[in-house]
Design a protein around this motif. Structure first.
Motif, short mmCIF file in Angstrom:
data_model
loop_
_atom_site.label_atom_id
_atom_site.label_comp_id
_atom_site.label_asym_id
_atom_site.label_seq_id
_atom_site.Cartn_x
_atom_site.Cartn_y
_atom_site.Cartn_z
N THR A 96 0.88 -1.29 0.06
CA THR A 96 0.24 0.10 0.06
C THR A 96 0.88 1.20 0.03
N GLU A 97 0.66 2.15 -0.88
CA GLU A 97 1.63 3.34 -1.20
C GLU A 97 1.12 4.48 -0.14
N GLY A 98 2.27 4.93 0.56
CA GLY A 98 2.04 5.89 1.71
C GLY A 98 1.57 5.25 2.96
N LEU A 99 1.62 3.98 3.21
CA LEU A 99 1.33 3.42 4.45
C LEU A 99 2.42 2.90 5.18
N SER A 100 2.47 3.40 6.60
CA SER A 100 3.70 3.10 7.04
C SER A 100 3.43 2.98 8.58
N GLY A 101 4.11 2.59 9.28
CA GLY A 101 4.02 2.54 10.94
C GLY A 101 5.51 2.17 11.68
N TRP A 102 5.18 2.36 13.07
CA TRP A 102 6.70 2.56 13.88
C TRP A 102 6.95 0.97 14.22
N LYS A 103 8.35 0.72 13.96
CA LYS A 103 8.69 -0.58 14.37
C LYS A 103 9.77 -0.41 15.33
N SER A 104 9.99 -1.25 16.69
CA SER A 104 10.87 -0.99 17.58
C SER A 104 11.59 -2.40 17.75
N TYR A 105 13.17 -1.84 17.44
CA TYR A 105 14.16 -2.95 17.60
C TYR A 105 14.85 -2.90 19.00
N PRO A 106 14.59 -3.74 20.00
CA PRO A 106 15.68 -3.76 21.10
C PRO A 106 17.33 -3.74 20.88
N ILE A 107 17.85 -2.96 21.47
CA ILE A 107 19.42 -3.06 21.12
C ILE A 107 20.25 -2.86 22.14
N LYS A 108 21.33 -3.42 22.42
CA LYS A 108 22.44 -3.11 23.30
C LYS A 108 23.85 -2.85 22.52
N ILE A 109 24.39 -2.06 23.23
CA ILE A 109 26.01 -1.49 22.62
C ILE A 109 26.77 -1.81 23.82
N ASP A 110 27.58 -2.90 23.83
CA ASP A 110 28.55 -3.23 24.75
C ASP A 110 29.98 -2.74 24.27
N THR A 111 30.39 -1.75 25.25
CA THR A 111 31.77 -1.31 24.91
C THR A 111 32.76 -1.65 26.01
N ALA A 112 33.85 -1.83 25.71
CA ALA A 112 34.84 -2.04 26.90
C ALA A 112 36.34 -1.42 26.74
N LEU A 113 37.12 -1.07 27.58
CA LEU A 113 38.45 -0.85 27.33
C LEU A 113 39.20 -1.58 28.50
N MET A 114 39.78 -2.66 27.99
CA MET A 114 40.38 -3.66 28.70
C MET A 114 41.81 -3.61 28.56
N ASN A 115 42.77 -3.33 29.20
CA ASN A 115 44.29 -3.42 29.09
C ASN A 115 44.51 -2.54 27.65
N GLY A 116 43.93 -1.38 27.65
CA GLY A 116 44.21 -0.58 26.50
C GLY A 116 43.35 -1.12 25.22
N VAL A 117 42.65 -2.29 25.26
CA VAL A 117 42.18 -2.63 24.07
C VAL A 117 40.58 -2.39 24.05
#
Length: 271
Positions: A96-117
């Motif tokens: 259907t042209e012009g028809l849309s809706g909102w979709k939710s995507y659960p996300i996680k961003i895991d960052t680390a700085l371990m021994n300089g890496v």
């Protein structure tokens, strides 16, 4: 420190939106005689990433460096940061042209700085529909047997009669479909220009080909039913499809769950 409320901004190609996130932060305490960390320093540093700048791997690395520096008198050498939020994306209807809706995507961003890496791992949850190939075959068999019984005394059957019979009887048995989940993780390079969340999501949805829909009309629902019929998959099929399109990421992995409508338990696979 866990569960800190924070506004963050996600900006990628064609997408820019402020999100409500919950953030966990951690530093190490290698000296047993040191009691307690400077929590207020960490909190104030976190607040800087919510001030008019989109998240990038580079910005997160700088934050981790400042976190370690802020705890120098505690002997800290390593730090971790996790951001959890829901990526809200507008998705168009199938037809259907012009028809849309909102979709939710659960996300996680895991960052680390371990021994300089430095490391940055993104994790996304993607919902899709899956139709069981075995159930589809059994359903076709029921329809086949009913057709043979209905027309067993006729040497020739007119196409119109076949079409009428199919319209009235092809749903004598239907294959079971279920909402399913793909939990995908991949490491992002520290010098990447953005986190690549949407790019990863779109790769996975293209591989599965039956992501759940938002706004639909009858024609879109029919198109979705056709997509399911043309993309029968066991849970291991889904895992392999996704594995094939994320193989160029470092430390990529996929865990899929088909939330069974036949059983009270689920079918799962890892790759």
């Amino acid at each position: 420190m866990q569960g800190i409320d924070l506004p963050i901004e996600i900006a990628e190609a064609g997408y820019r939106r402020e999100q409500h996130a919950r953030v966990d932060v951690q530093v190490d305490m290698p000296k047993p005689e040191v009691k307690g960390i400077h929590m207020s320093r960490l909190y104030r540093l976190l607040d800087t990433i919510s001030q008019n700048r989109a998240l990038t791997p580079g910005a997160l690395k700088q934050l981790l460096e400042k976190m370690i520096e802020s705890q120098k008198d505690c002997g800290s050498r390593n730090a971790r940061l996790r951001i959890s939020t829901d990526l809200l994306v507008r998705r168009s209807a199938l037809l259907t042209e012009g028809l849309s809706g909102w979709k939710s995507y659960p996300i996680k961003i895991d960052t680390a700085l371990m021994n300089g890496v430095f490391s940055c791992l993104i994790k996304v949850n993607i919902s899709y529909s899956s139709t069981c190939p075995c159930s589809a075959a059994l359903s076709r068999q029921v329809v086949e047997q009913a057709f043979l019984k209905a027309f067993d005394r006729q040497a020739n059957v007119a196409p119109d009669d076949v079409a009428t019979w199919l319209r009235d009887n092809s749903s004598l048995a239907t294959p079971h479909s279920q909402r399913s989940e793909a939990h995908v993780s991949a490491e992002i390079e520290g010098d990447a220009i953005d986190l690549g969340l949407l790019a990863l999501i779109e790769r996975v949805e293209a591989a599965i080909n039956t992501p759940v829909q938002t706004a639909v009309k009858r024609v879109d629902e029919q198109a979705f039913a056709a997509l399911n019929g043309q993309n029968l998959m066991f849970v291991e099929d889904a895992a392999r499809r996704i594995e094939a399109v994320i193989g160029d990421y470092r430390h990529a992995s996929v865990y899929v769950r088909h939330l069974e409508s036949l059983h009270p338990h689920n079918a799962v696979a890892w790759a």
